[in-house]
Enzyme design. Structure first.
Site, PDB file in Angstrom:
ATOM      1  N   SER A 430       2.355   0.402 -25.018  1.00  0.00           N
ATOM      2  CA  SER A 430       2.107  -1.043 -25.107  1.00  0.00           C
ATOM      3  C   SER A 430       1.838  -1.397 -26.560  1.00  0.00           C
ATOM      4  CB  SER A 430       0.895  -1.414 -24.244  1.00  0.00           C
ATOM      5  OG  SER A 430      -0.275  -0.907 -24.842  1.00  0.00           O
ATOM      6  N   HIS A 431       1.305  -2.613 -26.755  1.00  0.00           N
ATOM      7  CA  HIS A 431       0.827  -3.039 -28.065  1.00  0.00           C
ATOM      8  C   HIS A 431      -0.700  -3.046 -28.122  1.00  0.00           C
ATOM      9  CE1 HIS A 431       4.834  -5.275 -29.186  1.00  0.00           C
ATOM     10  NE2 HIS A 431       5.000  -3.990 -28.912  1.00  0.00           N
ATOM     11  N   GLY A 432      -1.352  -2.374 -27.184  1.00  0.00           N
ATOM     12  CA  GLY A 432      -2.801  -2.250 -27.213  1.00  0.00           C
ATOM     13  C   GLY A 432      -3.526  -3.433 -26.595  1.00  0.00           C
TER      14      GLY A 432
END
Length: 600
Positions: A430-432
């Site tokens: 993911s992007h966090g």
């Protein structure tokens, strides 16, 4: 003189006989009370003084005492001269009740045997303390009056257990205090969730199959869902049921309230929208699919799957890098968010599998009191703008024990959010987990009291991130990232106040203030392509009160190329940090007066 001498002898003999008779009476009374103390209450002083019979006649006399106690006249009727029974000698043994036995032992050797007789009897006396004291005290009238009062004290000992019984009440106080130290941790907004109760009355269950749903994945079942919703909305604890073993297709629909409390939307089968933009009805909004509006105490639950059919939306040439040769073509690029809650309160989302959304998987806007737990959200790593959970203008949110993997932020927190608790979430790829972006188009943004703890972030482009645009105003405060495990993550700890989606962004002096930011017990590995710690704060509005403690981040592969980066960032390091961060400035920035201009 001789006559006087014999008179004295006779008088001495009479007194000796009287003393011996009194000692026998004392011993008889003692054994009488010893045999009858468990069967009857302690004798009154009148009964004690009314039994002067000799020891050999004591048994029959003791039996008759409860029936007809002899009168004092019968006691003094024993064959003794009148001169021997004056009141004075009788009152002498009564006057000193306690030392009465002590002068008896030394007075005559014949009284010594009773003393050893009393010694073996004495051990039981401590075992029956309430009765034993009554025996010697029975001789003195004032003492028996106090003796009946003393037994209530042991009698009150059974009352003492209520005190331990009240102890379980004391622990209940600590069960209420845990929310106090962390007010941002919301409780279950609807603890009596009908979705947890499998014994719902059939009168409250509205099965969409009963309203004409086909459930074959091709037919349009929208009308059946709308009718089931309408009837369930009108009753308390109504349940809209999409049963298992069926695949239901419905078009963009707004399920609106207000409804009766306890409404449940339960999906045990598969629920999905039309497949791609070509089949999307032209009259329907391209920005949303399932919308829940103006609801209170509503639960979205089930064991089924919400399928977004997002692949054809992701492949639009207007999406990032989806045009010819990896380009991004201009033009309208609207895509529907899959599930949206709007202007609602006391919501529960539990147990569902949500996947492949065209855009955001779940979005909460203008809500309060949200509990999300034990859900699964998934879409491919390169699916664009597929945030897992996005919240905006929403307060008192709990996200627990869930797994999210997607092509954008696992969880994104927008402006107007406060008291958000995220715990037990596994994120990635993911992007966090992100706060922002905030302050776009010179807007004001306010975010406070955000906690992320006991989380795992793996194979992600960012770890925990705060991103703001230049030119915005407002404040981000009270942020805690704690107990987080990183696994091959880029930008593990990131504050970016120069966020921009293109290269055309201009520098501006105004910015969103970032303050009271804590990173504690964050460990794991990072991707060495970028430094694991990056604090890029505004030139004019410094980041302040940053706390680092027990941060240990090691290269996943290779060696670190660049040191951690800081710009205009102030804070403290409570422990040694790995890798070492020497760029974090101590103390406060000189222009401290500017803080009041940016607080919300």
């Amino acid at each position: 003189m001789e006559l006087v001498h014999w008179f004295r002898v006779l008088l001495w003999i009479a007194m000796t006989l009287l003393t011996f008779q009194y000692a026998s009476n004392v011993e008889g009374r003692y054994h009488y009370h010893k045999r009858n103390k468990s069967a009857s209450p302690p004798p009154t002083p009148a009964e004690d003084r009314g039994s002067p019979s000799p020891p050999s006649i004591a048994p029959p006399t003791l039996v008759e005492k409860p029936v007809a106690p002899p009168t004092p006249a019968e006691d003094r009727g024993s064959p003794s001269p009148p001169s021997i029974v004056p009141p004075t000698p009788v009152e002498e043994p009564v006057a000193p009740p306690i030392p009465a036995e002590e002068p008896v032992a030394p007075s005559t050797p014949s009284i010594a045997p009773p003393t050893p007789v009393e010694e073996p009897v004495a051990p039981p006396t401590p075992a029956e303390k309430p009765v034993a004291p009554s025996t010697p005290s029975g001789i003195a009238p004032p003492t028996p009056v106090e003796e009946p009062v003393a037994p209530p004290t042991p009698a009150e000992e059974p009352v003492a257990p209520p005190t331990p019984a009240e102890e379980p009440v004391a622990p209940s106080t600590p069960s209420i205090t845990p929310p106090t130290p962390s007010p941002h941790v919301p409780s279950d907004p609807y603890p009596n969730d009908p979705g947890n109760n499998s014994s719902n009355s059939s009168d409250c269950v509205f099965n969409v199959m009963d309203y004409g749903a086909v459930g074959d994945g091709s037919a349009d079942d929208t009308a059946a869902f709308r009718q089931a919703w309408k009837e369930a909305c009108a009753v308390e604890s109504g349940v809209v049921l999409a049963p298992s073993d069926y695949c239901f297709k419905i078009i963009s629909t707004i399920f609106s309230g207000p409804c009766q409390p306890g409404l449940v939307f339960q999906v045990d089968g598969v629920l999905m929208p039309p497949d791609g933009p070509e089949t999307w009805p032209t009259k329907d909004s391209l920005n949303q699919w399932l919308v829940f509006y103006r609801l209170n105490q509503m639960t979205f639950t089930g064991t089924g799957t919400i399928e977004g059919n997002g692949q054809k939306w992701w492949d639009l040439p207007c999406k990032p890098h989806r045009g010819p040769k990896g380009s991004t073509l201009p033009g309208p690029c609207d895509s529907p968010a899959m599930i949206r809650f709007f202007m609602s309160s006391n919501l529960v989302v539990r147990g569902l599998r949500i996947q492949n959304s065209p855009k955001f998987h779940m979005k909460f806007d203008g809500c309060e009191g949200v509990l999300i737990e034990k859900i699964s959200i998934s879409s491919p790593k390169l699916s664009p703008n597929t945030d897992g959970i996005h919240i905006e203008n929403t307060k008192s949110v709990a996200i627990y024990d869930s797994m999210i993997s997607n092509g954008d932020d696992c969880i994104s927190i927008g402006t107007g959010c406060a008291n958000v608790d995220i715990m037990g979430v596994t994120c990635g790829p993911s992007h966090g987990i992100s706060i922002g972006s905030l302050g776009v188009h010179n807007s004001q943004a306010c975010v406070s009291n955000i906690t992320v703890r006991n989380a795992v972030i793996r194979e992600s482009d960012n770890g925990v991130r705060i991103k703001t645009w230049q030119g915005g105003t407002g404040c981000v405060s009270g942020i805690l990232f704690e107990n987080i495990q990183m696994e091959n993550v880029l930008n593990c700890l990131l504050v970016d106040q120069y966020y921009c989606l293109s290269k055309g962004c201009l520098n501006q002096t105004s910015a969103v203030l970032v303050t009271d930011l804590t990173y504690r017990n964050i460990k794991g590995t990072y991707d060495v392509r970028t430094p694991p710690i990056h604090f890029a704060c505004s030139d004019t509005v410094a980041c302040r009160n940053i706390t680092l403690s027990e941060v240990e981040l090691y290269p996943h592969e290779g060696e670190l190329m660049d040191d951690p980066f800081c710009w205009n960032a102030y804070g403290i390091q409570e422990t040694a940090i790995i890798p070492p961060i020497d760029c974090l400035q101590e103390g406060e920035p000189q222009a401290a007066a500017e803080v009041s201009e940016y607080t919300c």
